[in-house]
Design an enzyme around this catalytic site. Structure first.
Site, short mmCIF file in Angstrom:
data_model
loop_
_atom_site.label_atom_id
_atom_site.label_comp_id
_atom_site.label_asym_id
_atom_site.label_seq_id
_atom_site.Cartn_x
_atom_site.Cartn_y
_atom_site.Cartn_z
N HIS A 125 -9.57 8.85 19.24
CA HIS A 125 -8.33 7.46 18.58
C HIS A 125 -8.80 6.92 19.94
O HIS A 125 -9.74 6.67 21.08
CB HIS A 125 -7.03 8.17 19.70
N TYR A 129 -8.96 6.15 24.10
CA TYR A 129 -8.39 6.82 25.16
C TYR A 129 -10.46 7.71 24.89
O TYR A 129 -10.39 8.59 26.43
CB TYR A 129 -8.01 8.10 25.01
N GLU A 145 1.27 13.87 16.09
CA GLU A 145 0.03 13.78 17.24
C GLU A 145 -0.70 14.79 17.89
O GLU A 145 -1.73 15.28 18.17
CB GLU A 145 0.03 12.34 17.72
#
Ligand code: UD2
Length: 320
Positions: free
Chosen positions: A199, A202, A269
């Site tokens: 992602h 992050y 997710e």
């Protein structure tokens, strides 16, 4: 095990029993044409600004870590076929045109690609000219009043699609968010058994800040001191059998949670992140493979290949 369409690429699956649990060790035998000339690889020079391998020795794919010509020439003779799932329910149909058109420019160019569009408005699926070997199938799904449900039901639909339509027809599958566009090559370098994408939000953070599901009563729970990376729900894939196992597990955990009145922090997710913590991906794609348009590009990201468009959630989601 032979890949369904593969003539020579053989995937050897060795199974071992370790402490009572079954461990699968995959080994691809890659066959390159002997006539091909390409830049000499090195093990002492290359990218030094990023990490290109996980602690369990899976590659992390960054620009400059692979040779696209070499990889394409390895996979091309295998006549592999790649399925793609994309969901466009409610107002999200508006994203389909750009998604499909840019996929024609950048996604597995020169390979067999079969896009499955899941939508509640089949008549609004745009006509996009597709190259030879590429096709699109529209699958009808009910609309929903909650975006969380639309997002989460994807696992069930992916599981069913693989069971009912894809077995013996496709080798690999990628499951992608529709509110995104391709900007650069996404091809054979991304192929592997189980593929996760880091992602973009992050990847420089400490894992204590990752938005995993933190309630131990959820089946998506990832505890303090656990978790490798934070992976996106918006892109994942791999061999059909691997993605089937992932989708089936996430779906059943999601449904078992729902029966107890729990919805994980980031729906499927969160379940995907829990799954990938236990079932380590065999290849990890860097945030080049899912950036976000509103984020300025960081210096280690030489190329953005696929990126989420800026959207106004209040305008496009059925609920807030
Ligand atoms: C993140 C994830 C998304 C999902 C979600 C949590 C990324 C880039 N995105 O995005 O994959 O894990 O968090 O649930 O990792 N959709 C519709 N109609 C709707 C709502 C959603 O078709 O009304 C579909 C569509 O394909 C969309 C996807 O569900 O791309 C994910 O929904 P989102 O983009 O609104 O979720 P978002 O941006 O929070």
């Amino acid at each position: 095990m032979q890949l369904s369409n593969g003539k020579t690429l053989t995937l050897i699956l060795l199974s071992a029993l370790l402490l009572g649990s079954e461990v699968h060790i995959e080994s691809h035998h890659l066959v390159a044409p002997d006539s091909l000339q390409y830049k000499q690889p090195s093990i002492v020079s290359g990218r030094t600004d990023v990490v290109a391998v996980t602690p369990w020795l899976a590659p992390v794919v960054w620009e400059g870590t692979f040779n696209p010509v070499l990889l394409d020439s390895i996979y091309k003779p295998q006549n592999i076929s790649i399925a793609v799932t994309v969901f466009a329910v409610g107002k999200y149909v508006m994203f389909l045109k750009d998604f499909l058109e840019t996929a024609e420019q950048h996604f597995f160019i020169g390979f067999n690609v079969h896009v499955y569009v899941f939508t509640d408005q089949p008549t609004k699926v745009p006509q996009v000219k597709m190259a030879a070997g590429r096709q699109l199938t529209v699958c009808s799904v009910p609309s929903s009043k909650r975006w969380q449900e639309i997002s989460a039901r994807r696992m069930e639909l992916i599981q069913t699609l693989i069971e009912e339509k894809l077995q013996n027809r496709n080798d690999f599958i990628f499951c992608l968010d529709v509110d995104s566009k391709f900007h650069g090559r996404w091809g054979t370098e991304s192929l592997s058994g189980l593929v996760a994408v880091i992602h973009p939000g992050y990847y420089r953070d400490d894992r204590s800040r990752f938005p995993y599901e933190r309630r131990p009563e959820s089946r998506a729970y990832v505890g303090p001191g656990q978790g490798d990376f934070y992976y996106c729900g918006g892109a994942f894939g791999g061999l059909l059998q691997e993605v089937h196992q992932l989708a089936k597990t996430c779906r059943s955990n999601f449904e078992a949670d729902a029966k107890e009145g729990i919805e994980a922090a980031w729906q499927e997710e969160s379940h995907l992140n829990r799954y990938m913590w236990i079932n380590k991906p065999s290849k990890v794609l860097s945030p080049e493979y899912l950036w976000q348009d509103f984020k300025p590009r960081n210096p280690e990201v030489y190329i953005v290949r696929f990126s989420g468009v800026v959207k106004n959630y209040a305008e496009i989601r059925p609920n807030v």
